[in-house]
Motif scaffolding. Structure first.
Motif, PDB file in Angstrom:
ATOM      1  N   TYR A  16      12.628   1.281  -2.023  1.00  0.00           N
ATOM      2  CA  TYR A  16      11.779   0.880  -3.149  1.00  0.00           C
ATOM      3  C   TYR A  16      10.854  -0.281  -2.747  1.00  0.00           C
ATOM      4  O   TYR A  16       9.654  -0.252  -3.035  1.00  0.00           O
ATOM      5  N   MET A  20       6.861  -0.506  -2.581  1.00  0.00           N
ATOM      6  CA  MET A  20       6.104  -1.538  -3.294  1.00  0.00           C
ATOM      7  C   MET A  20       5.073  -2.196  -2.383  1.00  0.00           C
ATOM      8  O   MET A  20       3.927  -2.406  -2.783  1.00  0.00           O
ATOM      9  N   VAL A  64       5.770  -0.385 -12.467  1.00  0.00           N
ATOM     10  CA  VAL A  64       6.144  -0.476 -11.057  1.00  0.00           C
ATOM     11  C   VAL A  64       7.245  -1.523 -10.833  1.00  0.00           C
ATOM     12  O   VAL A  64       8.052  -1.387  -9.920  1.00  0.00           O
ATOM     13  N   PHE A  65       7.288  -2.537 -11.675  1.00  0.00           N
ATOM     14  CA  PHE A  65       8.267  -3.605 -11.480  1.00  0.00           C
ATOM     15  C   PHE A  65       9.550  -3.419 -12.284  1.00  0.00           C
ATOM     16  O   PHE A  65      10.502  -4.176 -12.095  1.00  0.00           O
ATOM     17  N   ASN A 115       3.557  -7.767 -13.959  1.00  0.00           N
ATOM     18  CA  ASN A 115       4.651  -7.473 -13.032  1.00  0.00           C
ATOM     19  C   ASN A 115       5.941  -8.163 -13.470  1.00  0.00           C
ATOM     20  O   ASN A 115       7.021  -7.567 -13.430  1.00  0.00           O
ATOM     21  N   THR A 156       3.641   6.865  -8.101  1.00  0.00           N
ATOM     22  CA  THR A 156       2.697   5.822  -7.697  1.00  0.00           C
ATOM     23  C   THR A 156       1.724   6.339  -6.652  1.00  0.00           C
ATOM     24  O   THR A 156       0.562   5.919  -6.619  1.00  0.00           O
TER      25      THR A 156
END
Length: 160
Positions: A16, A20, A64-65, A115, A156
């Motif tokens: 992950y 990122m 995403v966070f 975020n 993503t």
């Protein structure tokens, strides 16, 4: 956690985090190759201080966070919320600082807020799941972490 679950969660967390870095710093492209081959681009650095909701980009930054907050709670033996929220904020600041230093994109204060919000939502989601699932929270989330991380990377990549 069982003996196999903790290493599995750690490996999934590392995948992950690599995703990122690839997404945030290289925008899902092959920028690493160009960076190594040609050096840093000569782009102007910028810091955006605008505090406004930016539609889909803001929602993606939050989304995403969310896994970061989940992973921090999953991998920690102590379930204190505020230190993990600070880690989410520090991670976001580190990404934005790297963007500024490497001249990749714009260092955006709203990204740090979004975020951090996403990480805190992940932490709160873990707390909610713990109340619902009780003792089975960690095993269930560990099993969901692998397909969840794979889905995260795919989504993503498609929306980069």
């Amino acid at each position: 956690m069982r003996r196999i679950q903790k290493p599995l969660a750690i490996v999934t967390f590392l995948v992950y985090m690599l995703a990122m870095v690839w997404l945030v710093l290289f925008k899902g492209g092959t920028g690493l190759y160009e960076l190594l081959r040609f050096g840093l681009p000569d782009l102007p650095r910028g810091i955006s201080w605008d505090l406004h909701f930016n539609g889909m980009e803001s929602l993606l930054n939050v989304g995403v966070f969310v896994p970061l907050g989940l992973f921090l709670m999953l991998l920690s033996s102590r379930e204190r919320v505020w230190p993990k929220a600070l880690v989410c904020c520090a991670t976001s600041v580190a990404f934005e600082t790297a963007q500024y230093i490497l001249k990749i994109g714009t260092c955006d204060v709203m990204d740090v807020i979004n975020n951090t919000l996403g990480g805190v939502l992940g932490i709160l989601l873990f707390v909610l799941l713990k109340r619902l699932l009780k003792a089975r929270t960690r095993p269930v989330l560990t099993l969901l972490a692998i397909p969840g991380t794979a889905a995260f990377v795919l989504v993503t990549y498609l929306y980069r």
